[in-house]
Design a protein around this motif. Structure first.
Motif, PDB file in Angstrom:
ATOM      1  N   ASP A 209      -4.913  -2.244   7.015  1.00  6.84           N
ATOM      2  CA  ASP A 209      -4.472  -1.657   5.861  1.00  6.84           C
ATOM      3  C   ASP A 209      -5.222  -1.152   4.671  1.00  6.84           C
ATOM      4  O   ASP A 209      -4.909  -0.454   4.220  1.00  6.84           O
ATOM      5  CB  ASP A 209      -3.795  -2.864   5.461  1.00  6.84           C
ATOM      6  CG  ASP A 209      -2.591  -3.645   6.193  1.00  6.84           C
ATOM      7  OD1 ASP A 209      -1.534  -2.909   6.333  1.00  6.84           O
ATOM      8  OD2 ASP A 209      -2.815  -4.459   6.942  1.00  6.84           O
ATOM      9  N   THR A 210      -6.483  -1.810   5.038  1.00 14.36           N
ATOM     10  CA  THR A 210      -7.444  -1.224   3.637  1.00 14.36           C
ATOM     11  C   THR A 210      -8.258  -0.043   4.081  1.00 14.36           C
ATOM     12  O   THR A 210      -8.839   0.513   3.204  1.00 14.36           O
ATOM     13  CB  THR A 210      -8.546  -2.448   3.422  1.00 14.36           C
ATOM     14  OG1 THR A 210      -9.096  -2.609   4.781  1.00 14.36           O
ATOM     15  CG2 THR A 210      -7.748  -3.644   3.064  1.00 14.36           C
TER      16      THR A 210
ATOM     17  N   LEU B  65      -6.355   2.779   5.358  1.00 12.20           N
ATOM     18  CA  LEU B  65      -5.285   3.792   5.837  1.00 12.20           C
ATOM     19  C   LEU B  65      -5.743   5.192   5.828  1.00 12.20           C
ATOM     20  O   LEU B  65      -6.242   5.730   4.781  1.00 12.20           O
ATOM     21  CB  LEU B  65      -4.167   3.480   4.868  1.00 12.20           C
ATOM     22  CG  LEU B  65      -3.731   2.162   4.824  1.00 12.20           C
ATOM     23  CD1 LEU B  65      -2.559   2.022   3.797  1.00 12.20           C
ATOM     24  CD2 LEU B  65      -2.871   2.090   6.303  1.00 12.20           C
TER      25      LEU B  65
ATOM     26  N   ARG C 143       4.469  -5.749   9.347  1.00 10.46           N
ATOM     27  CA  ARG C 143       4.468  -4.645   8.030  1.00 10.46           C
ATOM     28  C   ARG C 143       5.702  -4.288   8.030  1.00 10.46           C
ATOM     29  O   ARG C 143       6.730  -4.158   9.023  1.00 10.46           O
ATOM     30  CB  ARG C 143       3.655  -3.638   8.270  1.00 10.46           C
ATOM     31  CG  ARG C 143       2.130  -3.973   8.418  1.00 10.46           C
ATOM     32  CD  ARG C 143       1.141  -2.750   8.580  1.00 10.46           C
ATOM     33  NE  ARG C 143      -0.143  -3.198   8.685  1.00 10.46           N
ATOM     34  CZ  ARG C 143      -0.807  -3.508   9.923  1.00 10.46           C
ATOM     35  NH1 ARG C 143      -0.005  -3.688  10.873  1.00 10.46           N
ATOM     36  NH2 ARG C 143      -1.912  -3.858   9.872  1.00 10.46           N
TER      37      ARG C 143
ATOM     38  N   TYR D 103       0.766  -1.075   0.086  1.00 15.07           N
ATOM     39  CA  TYR D 103      -0.005   0.089  -0.109  1.00 15.07           C
ATOM     40  C   TYR D 103       0.822   1.228   0.016  1.00 15.07           C
ATOM     41  O   TYR D 103       2.106   1.395   0.622  1.00 15.07           O
ATOM     42  CB  TYR D 103      -0.985  -0.089   1.406  1.00 15.07           C
ATOM     43  CG  TYR D 103      -1.573  -1.224   1.468  1.00 15.07           C
ATOM     44  CD1 TYR D 103      -3.054  -1.434   0.924  1.00 15.07           C
ATOM     45  CD2 TYR D 103      -1.050  -2.335   2.223  1.00 15.07           C
ATOM     46  CE1 TYR D 103      -3.760  -2.753   1.063  1.00 15.07           C
ATOM     47  CE2 TYR D 103      -1.796  -3.447   2.437  1.00 15.07           C
ATOM     48  CZ  TYR D 103      -2.978  -3.793   1.872  1.00 15.07           C
ATOM     49  OH  TYR D 103      -3.799  -4.866   2.112  1.00 15.07           O
TER      50      TYR D 103
ATOM     51  N   LYS E 289       2.617  -5.691   3.626  1.00 16.54           N
ATOM     52  CA  LYS E 289       2.099  -6.504   4.628  1.00 16.54           C
ATOM     53  C   LYS E 289       2.960  -7.901   4.350  1.00 16.54           C
ATOM     54  O   LYS E 289       2.988  -8.410   3.407  1.00 16.54           O
ATOM     55  CB  LYS E 289       0.766  -6.898   4.114  1.00 16.54           C
ATOM     56  CG  LYS E 289      -0.121  -7.645   5.224  1.00 16.54           C
ATOM     57  CD  LYS E 289      -0.559  -7.266   6.373  1.00 16.54           C
ATOM     58  CE  LYS E 289      -1.612  -7.620   7.319  1.00 16.54           C
ATOM     59  NZ  LYS E 289      -1.739  -7.241   8.307  1.00 16.54           N
TER      60      LYS E 289
ATOM     61  N   ASP F 133       2.699  -0.627  15.264  1.00 17.70           N
ATOM     62  CA  ASP F 133       2.580  -0.003  13.988  1.00 17.70           C
ATOM     63  C   ASP F 133       2.442   1.325  14.016  1.00 17.70           C
ATOM     64  O   ASP F 133       1.372   1.849  13.520  1.00 17.70           O
ATOM     65  CB  ASP F 133       1.305  -0.868  13.082  1.00 17.70           C
ATOM     66  CG  ASP F 133       1.842  -2.282  12.797  1.00 17.70           C
ATOM     67  OD1 ASP F 133       2.631  -2.318  11.843  1.00 17.70           O
ATOM     68  OD2 ASP F 133       1.435  -3.135  13.404  1.00 17.70           O
TER      69      ASP F 133
ATOM     70  N   LEU G 234       3.674   0.469   2.625  1.00 18.61           N
ATOM     71  CA  LEU G 234       3.439  -0.387   3.637  1.00 18.61           C
ATOM     72  C   LEU G 234       3.625  -1.698   2.831  1.00 18.61           C
ATOM     73  O   LEU G 234       2.690  -1.963   1.882  1.00 18.61           O
ATOM     74  CB  LEU G 234       2.012  -0.091   4.440  1.00 18.61           C
ATOM     75  CG  LEU G 234       1.830   0.799   5.443  1.00 18.61           C
ATOM     76  CD1 LEU G 234       2.063   2.235   5.139  1.00 18.61           C
ATOM     77  CD2 LEU G 234       0.840   0.637   6.203  1.00 18.61           C
TER      78      LEU G 234
ATOM     79  N   VAL H  72      -1.255   2.488  12.207  1.00 17.75           N
ATOM     80  CA  VAL H  72      -2.131   1.672  11.473  1.00 17.75           C
ATOM     81  C   VAL H  72      -2.712   0.548  12.078  1.00 17.75           C
ATOM     82  O   VAL H  72      -2.308  -0.006  12.898  1.00 17.75           O
ATOM     83  CB  VAL H  72      -1.078   0.896  10.440  1.00 17.75           C
ATOM     84  CG1 VAL H  72      -1.954  -0.072   9.199  1.00 17.75           C
ATOM     85  CG2 VAL H  72      -0.275   1.865   9.510  1.00 17.75           C
TER      86      VAL H  72
END
Length: 584
Positions: A92-93, A95, A566, A33, A579, A73, A577, A89
């Motif tokens: 992740d989806t 952000l 991450r 990301y 993963k 994170d 970022l 964070v």
């Protein structure tokens, strides 16, 4: 360093894998990301007068991304407007854009000789911050990583001389008073250094404590260490009582004039003591000892006692001049002594075991000096002749061929100077423990537990071993806690590497190049399918994977940090970022 205990690092054999077969390149996709930054990172280019390798190591290779190990994170960086930006964070989806948590009061562009802004998270609620102009800020942040409770408030700020970067800091309570200890790194011009680079490195250890009336904080102690190389690792102990440094060249505390005078007197006394009390020579059959006598000593003042394994020499009523166990047995009835014309005492010992060479006269006695006969020198040189040659490997078929340097790979080459790990006591300002790291190349440091000192990773043969310092455990001051198999060998082949890191749970190690590419090395994991080693015809139970990520960016990488799940990679205008592990 004369009084320092010389220690060694003890690797745990259970954490080593002698049967490790290497990393297998995995093509499994990595979720990546990216977040565009509102303003560019406050990168500071090296000036024309910052031309040494130390300037490059300290400031040119600076990691502009700061990981807050107290919260998961949670990363920070400083942008070109002097804003401290944070990204925390959770998903992740979903952000969020990096948010501003603090703004430096100074105009960074107005200072010509500034360094990069730096920060360190001393505790879960305290931050030390430098703007790069020589000013230090102590900030009470509240609980970080949470926009509701995070509020950065300056409780101390002071000009501390020439510009510096914050290398490390700790927060502790002593005598019911809250204190912070901060380590400041500078590379300064050295007018006295005419043969070297013309610069030296200083580490200033500043202790700041709360006033008794609860009205702010003040500096209570400033101490300066000086060395000739930028330390790879420098950290203050959690209690604030000591300091550990890994560096190529030694650091020493700069002392006041009175302390220096006392130290010089001690050095003179120790130098006087270093003059040999006696000289000795040997052949295959006997040993000859020579002692220079004072003018007033006569034959009657000398008392010598021989026994098969011991000797004792006394002059007048003084303590024994020589006394102790001989390295090997002698025929004590055949031993003699005589006074020569030059007022020297000569003692002859007859060896019981003829032909044996003694490495020392009296076991553990270093006050004498061994004088080698020229014929013995040539004999030893001849016996070692097969190890040296004018020609590289002139006769490889002979019984004892010399070492062929052409067989060594580039990554096997030792560094110019062996680095050392030193522990300094904060009260005596002396080195208490020292470890010669030799060929154990320093790789990187990582915070596994924020309440402990940062761990450091060293190369041991082909592996990379992670060490956790324990300042409160003198018997186990450096513990081997994890191994990254073959990483020492692998990283040596990456000519363009810039940063290295590993997960706090040791599940993977990673390194990045100056541009785009990131390499990830996972620990060996069991296989879901059956895999055979064709050469050995046996089933392989687990495999270690190597993954490669290529970033969609043309800007150089400025920051690199790893968490359990991450990897965070910072370029001038983008934060990436990657993963690596799933949350479960």
């Amino acid at each position: 360093m004369a009084g320092a205990a010389h220690c060694s690092l003890q690797a745990k054999r259970l954490l080593l894998d002698p049967k490790f077969e290497g990393y297998k390149l995995s093509l499994e996709p990595l979720a990546c990301y990216q977040l565009g930054l509102d303003a560019a990172v406050a990168e500071v280019q090296l000036r024309d007068d910052q031309y040494t390798l130390d300037h490059m190591r300290a400031f040119g290779m600076y990691n502009y991304l700061h990981l807050d190990s107290w919260y998961q994170d949670n990363v920070y960086y400083v942008d070109q407007f002097g804003r401290v930006m944070n990204l925390s964070v959770t998903l992740d989806t979903a952000l969020q854009k990096p948010r501003e948590v603090f703004r430096l009061p100074t105009d960074l562009a107005a200072c010509d000789n500034r360094l990069c802004a730096s920060m360190h998270f001393s505790s879960s609620t305290w931050v030390t911050l430098s703007d790069g102009t020589g000013r230090l800020y102590l900030i009470k942040s509240g609980k970080r990583g949470n926009s509701a409770s995070e509020k950065w408030e300056i409780v101390f700020n002071e000009e501390l001389g020439s510009p510096f970067i914050v290398a490390h800091s700790v927060s502790f309570v002593k005598s019911d008073a809250h204190s912070l200890a901060v380590l400041l790194l500078r590379v300064e011009k050295d007018e006295l250094d005419t043969k070297g680079s013309g610069f030296h490195v200083t580490l200033e250890w500043v202790t700041i404590a709360g006033r008794e009336d609860d009205h702010g904080y003040e500096i209570i102690k400033r101490r300066v260490l000086q060395g000739k190389s930028v330390p790879h690792y420098a950290a203050i102990e959690p209690s604030g009582d000591g300091l550990m440094i890994v560096s190529h060249k030694p650091f020493t505390f700069m002392q006041s004039e009175s302390d220096e005078l006392e130290e010089n007197d001690e050095v003179k006394v120790s130098n006087e003591k270093k003059d040999p009390l006696y000289y000795w020579q040997q052949t295959e059959d006997d040993v000859t000892i020579t002692v220079h006598l004072p003018q007033d000593i006569t034959k009657d003042d000398i008392k010598i006692r021989f026994s098969p394994d011991n000797i004792c020499v006394t002059l007048k009523d003084q303590p024994p001049l020589m006394e102790g166990k001989l390295y090997s047995s002698v025929d004590h009835e055949s031993c003699t002594w005589v006074i020569r014309e030059d007022k020297s005492l000569e003692i002859s010992l007859i060896k019981k075991n003829e032909g044996s060479r003694w490495p020392e006269l009296i076991v553990g006695d270093t006050r004498g000096e061994f004088i080698m006969d020229p014929s013995q020198c040539s004999e030893i040189a001849e016996s070692l002749m097969h190890l040296t040659s004018e020609v590289m490997n002139p006769n490889p078929e002979k019984e004892k061929p010399p070492c062929n340097a052409q067989e060594l790979e580039e990554c096997d080459a030792f560094l110019e100077d062996g680095a050392s790990l030193c522990r300094f006591d904060g009260n005596t300002l002396k080195v208490t423990h020292i470890i010669n790291l030799g060929s154990n190349q320093y790789l990187f440091s990582v915070v596994v537990n924020p309440k402990e000192m940062p761990c450091f990773c060293l190369r041991h043969d082909v592996d990379a071993l992670l060490w956790q310092p324990h300042s409160d455990q003198p018997e186990n001051m450096w513990e081997h806690i994890a191994t990254f198999n073959a990483l020492g060998y692998v990283q040596a082949s990456k000519q363009d590497k810039k940063f290295m890191a590993c997960a706090p749970d040791y599940s993977y190690a990673a390194l990045c190049e100056c541009l785009r590419r990131v390499f990830i090395y996972r620990q060996p994991t069991p296989l879901a399918t059956v895999l055979y080693n064709r050469k050995e015809g046996r089933q392989v139970g687990q495999v270690a994977k190597q993954l490669v990520a290529t970033l969609e960016a043309n800007d150089p990488i400025l920051g690199f940090q790893a968490t359990t799940e991450r990897l965070f990679v910072l370029t001038t205008k983008t934060l990436f970022l990657i993963k690596v592990n799933s949350g479960n």
